[in-house]
Design an enzyme around this catalytic site. Sequence first.
Site, PDB file in Angstrom:
ATOM      1  N   HIS A 100      44.766  38.660  37.252  1.00  0.00           N
ATOM      2  CA  HIS A 100      45.636  39.469  37.157  1.00  0.00           C
ATOM      3  C   HIS A 100      46.867  39.257  38.487  1.00  0.00           C
ATOM      4  O   HIS A 100      46.671  38.259  39.122  1.00  0.00           O
ATOM      5  CB  HIS A 100      45.208  41.008  37.748  1.00  0.00           C
ATOM      6  N   ASP A 138      42.296  49.112  37.009  1.00  0.00           N
ATOM      7  CA  ASP A 138      42.590  48.821  35.753  1.00  0.00           C
ATOM      8  C   ASP A 138      42.888  49.759  34.714  1.00  0.00           C
ATOM      9  O   ASP A 138      43.713  49.632  33.980  1.00  0.00           O
ATOM     10  CB  ASP A 138      41.685  47.770  35.331  1.00  0.00           C
ATOM     11  N   CYS A 187      40.781  45.914  43.238  1.00  0.00           N
ATOM     12  CA  CYS A 187      40.446  46.321  41.992  1.00  0.00           C
ATOM     13  C   CYS A 187      39.411  47.661  42.096  1.00  0.00           C
ATOM     14  O   CYS A 187      39.212  48.372  41.031  1.00  0.00           O
ATOM     15  CB  CYS A 187      39.940  45.364  41.181  1.00  0.00           C
TER      16      CYS A 187
HETATM   17  C1  CIR Z   1      37.242  42.104  34.083  1.00  0.00           C
HETATM   18  O1  CIR Z   1      37.075  40.835  33.381  1.00  0.00           O
HETATM   19  O2  CIR Z   1      37.970  43.039  33.346  1.00  0.00           O
HETATM   20  C2  CIR Z   1      36.665  42.417  35.053  1.00  0.00           C
HETATM   21  N1  CIR Z   1      35.047  41.781  35.049  1.00  0.00           N
HETATM   22  C3  CIR Z   1      37.253  42.190  36.292  1.00  0.00           C
HETATM   23  C4  CIR Z   1      38.440  43.158  36.597  1.00  0.00           C
HETATM   24  C5  CIR Z   1      39.038  42.874  37.947  1.00  0.00           C
HETATM   25  N2  CIR Z   1      40.247  43.819  37.947  1.00  0.00           N
HETATM   26  C6  CIR Z   1      41.108  43.570  39.014  1.00  0.00           C
HETATM   27  O3  CIR Z   1      40.933  42.505  39.484  1.00  0.00           O
HETATM   28  N3  CIR Z   1      42.120  44.575  39.129  1.00  0.00           N
END
Ligand code: CIR
Length: 262
Positions: free
Chosen positions: A173, A78, A257
């Site tokens: 996402h 991210d 991710c």
């Molecule tokens: C969030 O809510 O930002 C994190 N707990 C999970 C992020 C997951 N990211 C992704 O799938 N690219």
Amino acid sequence: MIGPASPGGGPARGTALVRRPGRRLAEGIVTYTERRPVDADLAARQHLAYTTALSAAGLSIRAVPSSEDLPDAVFIEDTVVVCGDLAVLTRPGARSRRPEIEATERVLRDLGFDLARIRPPGTLDGGDVLQVGDTAYVGLSSRTNTDAICQLARLLSRSGLRTVPVPVRGCLHLKTAMTALPDGSLIGVPDWIDTSVLPGLQVAQEPTGAQVLLLGPDRLLLAASATRTAERLCSDGYRVTTVDISEFEALDGGVTCLSVLS
Ligand code: CIR
């Protein structure tokens, strides 16, 4: 692309950027799943197995130092969008995740990337960006807004990419909902995206999402939870490796991710 700087200039290819989970992982944000306990030791073992699978596929691993203060930092995807020598540092939609960018930035700078960044009022999570050939599909989601999509489109157009915004609903996402196979075809959960803007989508109806990470021309890494998709892609002739990432799925994470591949 991530890796040691290459002799010819610009960063080297074939690398995976990862960030180990910290002890406070369980405090990560949960939006789309019901919060349940997360086992930090199990998560550490799962992360190691994930990293080992990337190494086994021939990627060289570059670790960003982990942080005990940033529970979601393990979801490194991210924090940056990489396109060739360009690394676009994101501005995550969740304010608590914005400090994660700093450590990613330091490593990318070391590696010789050309750095750009998403600026306010734009917000963008890397998990919303799916590059397929000369197209970048970008999720318009609860984390990524139109302002950031326009900024990203301008930056990526310099590398010849066109940007297609894709409204996302019911999951975190775009890449939770959809991913691409080596032939460029799209696969995912149609209920979670506006399919009218897509050229076609193979259905992968998995409760945890699309869960496919492309590791090579015929090589795929899937979350162990995506059992039906794994069986189908195996029978289509792909070399499929599965990894159990249950402790990250508990925090709305998926198989893409946990890394940034180049
Ligand atoms: C969030 O809510 O930002 C994190 N707990 C999970 C992020 C997951 N990211 C992704 O799938 N690219």
